[in-house]
Enzyme design. Sequence first.
Site, PDB file in Angstrom:
ATOM      1  N   CYS A 199      20.425  68.993 -14.369  1.00  0.00           N
ATOM      2  CA  CYS A 199      21.747  69.212 -14.418  1.00  0.00           C
ATOM      3  C   CYS A 199      22.332  68.703 -13.031  1.00  0.00           C
ATOM      4  O   CYS A 199      21.920  69.064 -12.037  1.00  0.00           O
ATOM      5  CB  CYS A 199      22.470  70.339 -14.865  1.00  0.00           C
ATOM      6  SG  CYS A 199      21.798  71.097 -16.551  1.00  0.00           S
ATOM      7  N   ARG A 246      20.015  63.376 -12.909  1.00  0.00           N
ATOM      8  CA  ARG A 246      19.474  64.865 -13.170  1.00  0.00           C
ATOM      9  C   ARG A 246      19.639  65.288 -14.592  1.00  0.00           C
ATOM     10  O   ARG A 246      19.170  66.411 -14.916  1.00  0.00           O
ATOM     11  CB  ARG A 246      20.448  65.681 -12.272  1.00  0.00           C
ATOM     12  CG  ARG A 246      20.519  65.305 -10.565  1.00  0.00           C
ATOM     13  CD  ARG A 246      21.629  66.071  -9.878  1.00  0.00           C
ATOM     14  NE  ARG A 246      21.102  67.506  -9.812  1.00  0.00           N
ATOM     15  CZ  ARG A 246      20.296  67.784  -9.135  1.00  0.00           C
ATOM     16  NH1 ARG A 246      20.051  67.213  -8.063  1.00  0.00           N
ATOM     17  NH2 ARG A 246      20.060  69.191  -8.779  1.00  0.00           N
ATOM     18  N   TRP A 272      20.868  68.524 -18.591  1.00  0.00           N
ATOM     19  CA  TRP A 272      19.858  68.331 -19.226  1.00  0.00           C
ATOM     20  C   TRP A 272      19.354  69.629 -20.041  1.00  0.00           C
ATOM     21  O   TRP A 272      19.197  70.434 -19.391  1.00  0.00           O
ATOM     22  CB  TRP A 272      18.810  68.020 -18.218  1.00  0.00           C
ATOM     23  CG  TRP A 272      17.282  67.632 -18.620  1.00  0.00           C
ATOM     24  CD1 TRP A 272      16.963  66.464 -18.836  1.00  0.00           C
ATOM     25  CD2 TRP A 272      16.271  68.322 -18.592  1.00  0.00           C
ATOM     26  NE1 TRP A 272      15.541  66.259 -19.402  1.00  0.00           N
ATOM     27  CE2 TRP A 272      15.051  67.702 -19.183  1.00  0.00           C
ATOM     28  CE3 TRP A 272      16.010  69.760 -18.444  1.00  0.00           C
ATOM     29  CZ2 TRP A 272      13.935  68.116 -19.525  1.00  0.00           C
ATOM     30  CZ3 TRP A 272      14.831  70.371 -18.742  1.00  0.00           C
ATOM     31  CH2 TRP A 272      13.741  69.406 -19.274  1.00  0.00           C
ATOM     32  N   ASN A 298      24.192  74.598 -12.468  1.00  0.00           N
ATOM     33  CA  ASN A 298      22.759  73.902 -12.610  1.00  0.00           C
ATOM     34  C   ASN A 298      21.611  74.938 -12.102  1.00  0.00           C
ATOM     35  O   ASN A 298      21.895  75.696 -11.171  1.00  0.00           O
ATOM     36  CB  ASN A 298      22.855  72.668 -11.465  1.00  0.00           C
ATOM     37  CG  ASN A 298      21.260  72.199 -11.233  1.00  0.00           C
ATOM     38  OD1 ASN A 298      21.276  71.718  -9.883  1.00  0.00           O
ATOM     39  ND2 ASN A 298      20.285  72.323 -12.070  1.00  0.00           N
ATOM     40  N   GLY A 299      20.659  75.235 -13.098  1.00  0.00           N
ATOM     41  CA  GLY A 299      19.669  76.199 -12.779  1.00  0.00           C
ATOM     42  C   GLY A 299      19.483  76.865 -14.038  1.00  0.00           C
ATOM     43  O   GLY A 299      19.622  76.490 -15.104  1.00  0.00           O
ATOM     44  N   GLU A 335      -0.853  56.440 -12.849  1.00  0.00           N
ATOM     45  CA  GLU A 335       0.442  55.934 -12.426  1.00  0.00           C
ATOM     46  C   GLU A 335       0.950  55.076 -13.546  1.00  0.00           C
ATOM     47  O   GLU A 335       2.127  55.004 -13.943  1.00  0.00           O
ATOM     48  CB  GLU A 335       0.715  55.703 -11.055  1.00  0.00           C
ATOM     49  CG  GLU A 335       2.086  55.376 -10.455  1.00  0.00           C
ATOM     50  CD  GLU A 335       3.333  56.277 -10.747  1.00  0.00           C
ATOM     51  OE1 GLU A 335       2.989  57.547 -11.141  1.00  0.00           O
ATOM     52  OE2 GLU A 335       4.416  56.004 -10.576  1.00  0.00           O
ATOM     53  N   LYS A 367       4.105  55.103 -15.997  1.00  0.00           N
ATOM     54  CA  LYS A 367       5.299  54.263 -16.004  1.00  0.00           C
ATOM     55  C   LYS A 367       5.513  53.856 -17.425  1.00  0.00           C
ATOM     56  O   LYS A 367       6.643  53.831 -17.935  1.00  0.00           O
ATOM     57  CB  LYS A 367       5.156  53.086 -14.847  1.00  0.00           C
ATOM     58  CG  LYS A 367       5.119  53.523 -13.579  1.00  0.00           C
ATOM     59  CD  LYS A 367       6.590  53.719 -13.021  1.00  0.00           C
ATOM     60  CE  LYS A 367       6.842  55.100 -13.011  1.00  0.00           C
ATOM     61  NZ  LYS A 367       6.425  55.985 -12.369  1.00  0.00           N
ATOM     62  N   GLU A 372       6.585  56.629 -19.815  1.00  0.00           N
ATOM     63  CA  GLU A 372       7.959  57.285 -19.468  1.00  0.00           C
ATOM     64  C   GLU A 372       9.165  56.156 -19.862  1.00  0.00           C
ATOM     65  O   GLU A 372      10.220  56.625 -20.373  1.00  0.00           O
ATOM     66  CB  GLU A 372       7.972  58.075 -18.412  1.00  0.00           C
ATOM     67  CG  GLU A 372       7.906  57.227 -17.281  1.00  0.00           C
ATOM     68  CD  GLU A 372       7.793  57.908 -15.803  1.00  0.00           C
ATOM     69  OE1 GLU A 372       8.311  59.137 -15.695  1.00  0.00           O
ATOM     70  OE2 GLU A 372       7.544  57.392 -14.812  1.00  0.00           O
ATOM     71  N   HIS A 379     -17.017  58.556 -21.774  1.00  0.00           N
ATOM     72  CA  HIS A 379     -17.172  59.987 -22.142  1.00  0.00           C
ATOM     73  C   HIS A 379     -16.016  60.132 -23.007  1.00  0.00           C
ATOM     74  O   HIS A 379     -15.648  61.505 -23.390  1.00  0.00           O
ATOM     75  CB  HIS A 379     -17.020  60.839 -20.840  1.00  0.00           C
ATOM     76  CG  HIS A 379     -18.046  60.836 -20.217  1.00  0.00           C
ATOM     77  ND1 HIS A 379     -19.503  61.135 -20.465  1.00  0.00           N
ATOM     78  CD2 HIS A 379     -18.273  60.039 -18.842  1.00  0.00           C
ATOM     79  CE1 HIS A 379     -20.359  60.889 -19.422  1.00  0.00           C
ATOM     80  NE2 HIS A 379     -19.667  60.124 -18.464  1.00  0.00           N
ATOM     81  N   LYS A 418      15.442  62.991 -13.523  1.00  0.00           N
ATOM     82  CA  LYS A 418      14.622  62.487 -12.330  1.00  0.00           C
ATOM     83  C   LYS A 418      14.023  63.879 -11.558  1.00  0.00           C
ATOM     84  O   LYS A 418      13.325  63.802 -10.883  1.00  0.00           O
ATOM     85  CB  LYS A 418      15.688  61.665 -11.447  1.00  0.00           C
ATOM     86  CG  LYS A 418      14.909  61.242 -10.131  1.00  0.00           C
ATOM     87  CD  LYS A 418      15.423  59.852  -9.603  1.00  0.00           C
ATOM     88  CE  LYS A 418      14.563  59.204  -8.634  1.00  0.00           C
ATOM     89  NZ  LYS A 418      13.231  58.918  -9.213  1.00  0.00           N
TER      90      LYS A 418
HETATM   91  C1  G6P Z   1      10.266  63.936 -12.455  1.00  0.00           C
HETATM   92  C2  G6P Z   1      10.349  62.404 -12.122  1.00  0.00           C
HETATM   93  C3  G6P Z   1       9.329  61.747 -11.563  1.00  0.00           C
HETATM   94  C4  G6P Z   1       8.855  62.608 -10.256  1.00  0.00           C
HETATM   95  C5  G6P Z   1       8.442  64.008 -10.590  1.00  0.00           C
HETATM   96  C6  G6P Z   1       8.389  64.970  -9.522  1.00  0.00           C
HETATM   97  O1  G6P Z   1       9.389  63.768 -13.495  1.00  0.00           O
HETATM   98  O2  G6P Z   1      10.684  61.644 -13.238  1.00  0.00           O
HETATM   99  O3  G6P Z   1       9.496  60.426 -11.137  1.00  0.00           O
HETATM  100  O4  G6P Z   1       7.523  61.738  -9.786  1.00  0.00           O
HETATM  101  O5  G6P Z   1       9.795  64.612 -11.203  1.00  0.00           O
HETATM  102  O6  G6P Z   1       9.673  64.769  -8.594  1.00  0.00           O
HETATM  103  P1  G6P Z   1       9.691  65.085  -7.141  1.00  0.00           P
HETATM  104  O7  G6P Z   1      11.219  64.859  -6.780  1.00  0.00           O
HETATM  105  O8  G6P Z   1       9.169  66.167  -6.719  1.00  0.00           O
HETATM  106  O9  G6P Z   1       8.772  63.944  -6.761  1.00  0.00           O
END
Ligand code: G6P
Length: 608
Positions: A2, A27, A73, A98-99, A481, A485, A488, A504, A603
């Site tokens: 949030c 957020r 969120w 937020n929290g 990665e 991507k 997500e 495997h 994020k």
């Molecule tokens: C969320 C974001 C990712 C990020 C992860 C860790 O899942 O969507 O893009 O890699 O958090 O966040 P940080 O800020 O600790 O890199």
Amino acid sequence: MCGIVGAISDRNVLPMLLAGLARLEYRGYDSSGVALGGAGGDFRRIRVAGRVAELTERADGASGTRGIAHTRWATHGVPSEANAHPHLGGDSVMVVHNGIIENHQPLRESLIARGYTFTSETDTEVIAHLVHAELQKTGDLLAAVRATLPQLHGAYAIGVIGRDDPNRLICARLGSPLVLGLGFGEQYFASDIAALLPLTQRVIYLEEGELADVRRDSVQVFSADGTKVERTARTIDVQPDAAELGQYRHYMQKEIFEQPTALTNTLQRALELNCAPEVFGPTAGAVFQSTPAIRIIACGSSYHAGLTARYWIEEWTGVPVSVEIASEYRYRQNIEADGTLVIAISQSGETADLLAAVRSARERGAIKVLALCNVPHSTLTRESDLVFLTQAGIEIGVASTKAFITQLAALYVFGVSLARARVSLPDEKLEELIGWLPKLPLLAQEALALEPELEAWAHELSHDHNALFLGRHTLFPIALEGALKLKEIAYIHAEGYAGGELKHGPLALVDEEMPVIVCAGKEAVPDKLASNLREVQARGGRVYLIAEPGCEALADGVHRVLTLPQSSGPLAALTLTLPLQLLAYHTACRKGTDVDKPRNLAKSVTVE
Ligand code: G6P
């Protein structure tokens, strides 16, 4: 998660609250709301089970000279108007939060017993009622908030507005970030400076447990026990337009194309110092020389950056490296050897699991913490012994792109610095490794120029429901990665695998329907990868090969192939990341998903 914003002024604060909120949507964005207070006792809230754009429409025509706002969120309770913040305490207080309040259930029960009625499923509503209850005793909003805070267990950044207190807002934080913005005749607060940039660059970061009385002409910070704290404002060196979309369709697209610049900025100081340990802080040399082991802790893409770095660090220095997911590490029992260097990687520096893991690491031994972080003054950087700030700039798209690539660059520099400090490589080898770095922005640019072909691949992939990503050596984490991507932002089920693991399990999934995206680099055991690729082809799998020059042998009979113009040696993990980002981006665009705000994600994950 949030995001929260607050503002108090003589003019209407609604436009600034909404603009700030829009900049905090990374957020969380499943519902939003605003509370406004005005002259003459006006006190109202507007909430929607939708994004800030919807809130903006709903709030059209409203005004107030003080206000608090929130983008959510969902954690406790579904995204709905009733669960959206601000929450009302009694009839005279509203709160944004937020929290997570961990003891919300017993608090809720005791408040119900005292006659309070709850209208939401959120943990936040208890804060609002508690402040209201304290306000009945003291009649003072600041005192009421101060009396409420010790009753809360968990994490919070809160903003509070009172119906009968037209001259102030109160805010407080513990475990979630909050920054005060200083204007002329008006003051603000927010979860992140991004929300405040168009208004001011003069800020004060609230420390853990602090609260603030925010008035039109002043802000006063207090420690938890009520003592006044004198804090000097600092001026943030971020361009106000850094968070603007400009010519791009999405922030993610903008951020993908900013990567050459982000790399240049991130590497500048390291190159000036020839990757000396001091790049990581004045005491880094001594720490690097003596550390017996390295433990990397991170989440999400940052974790993938850590996995990549293990190959570099162990090969160049012989120091053992383990890489851990923060949410696993924090609940695992172990003892850290004295002097272990814990590297915490985080774009935001606010990820709750990571912060908890780092704090827990300190309890497990006499360790040092190096933060690799993109946000100056974040909680992580403030709690670390050594800091390297990646210079990716503000990243808004939820899927990490330029933050990830700059983390990789920082970790490469770290590996070289560690080798320098420990004299584990001959000078010529060190110079060779450092010599690759100035070429990196150009190599990245060349990789981005492959976009038209990747768009064509994306057209095909957008019809698929599954995808496999394969790589070996440093390109194995890059396969992870790439898969992350795609899932997500394009909502395609994707798995990343080390090429050698194919037989495997995942090979059982391979048939004509399965696209297999393979990353090949000259230094990433291409011969062995070639065998894995043949195994896929023999089962009819559609191979999309992205390769460095020198891996031509792998291209034989594959469905599609893209070759980078030139080799990037030990940096192939970086250059091969960019095509995977573009592939996911264009696949998502084809599918029409919300690229910058994928469903259910946020994020900055500031809750456990
Ligand atoms: C969320 C974001 C990712 C990020 C992860 C860790 O899942 O969507 O893009 O890699 O958090 O966040 P940080 O800020 O600790 O890199």
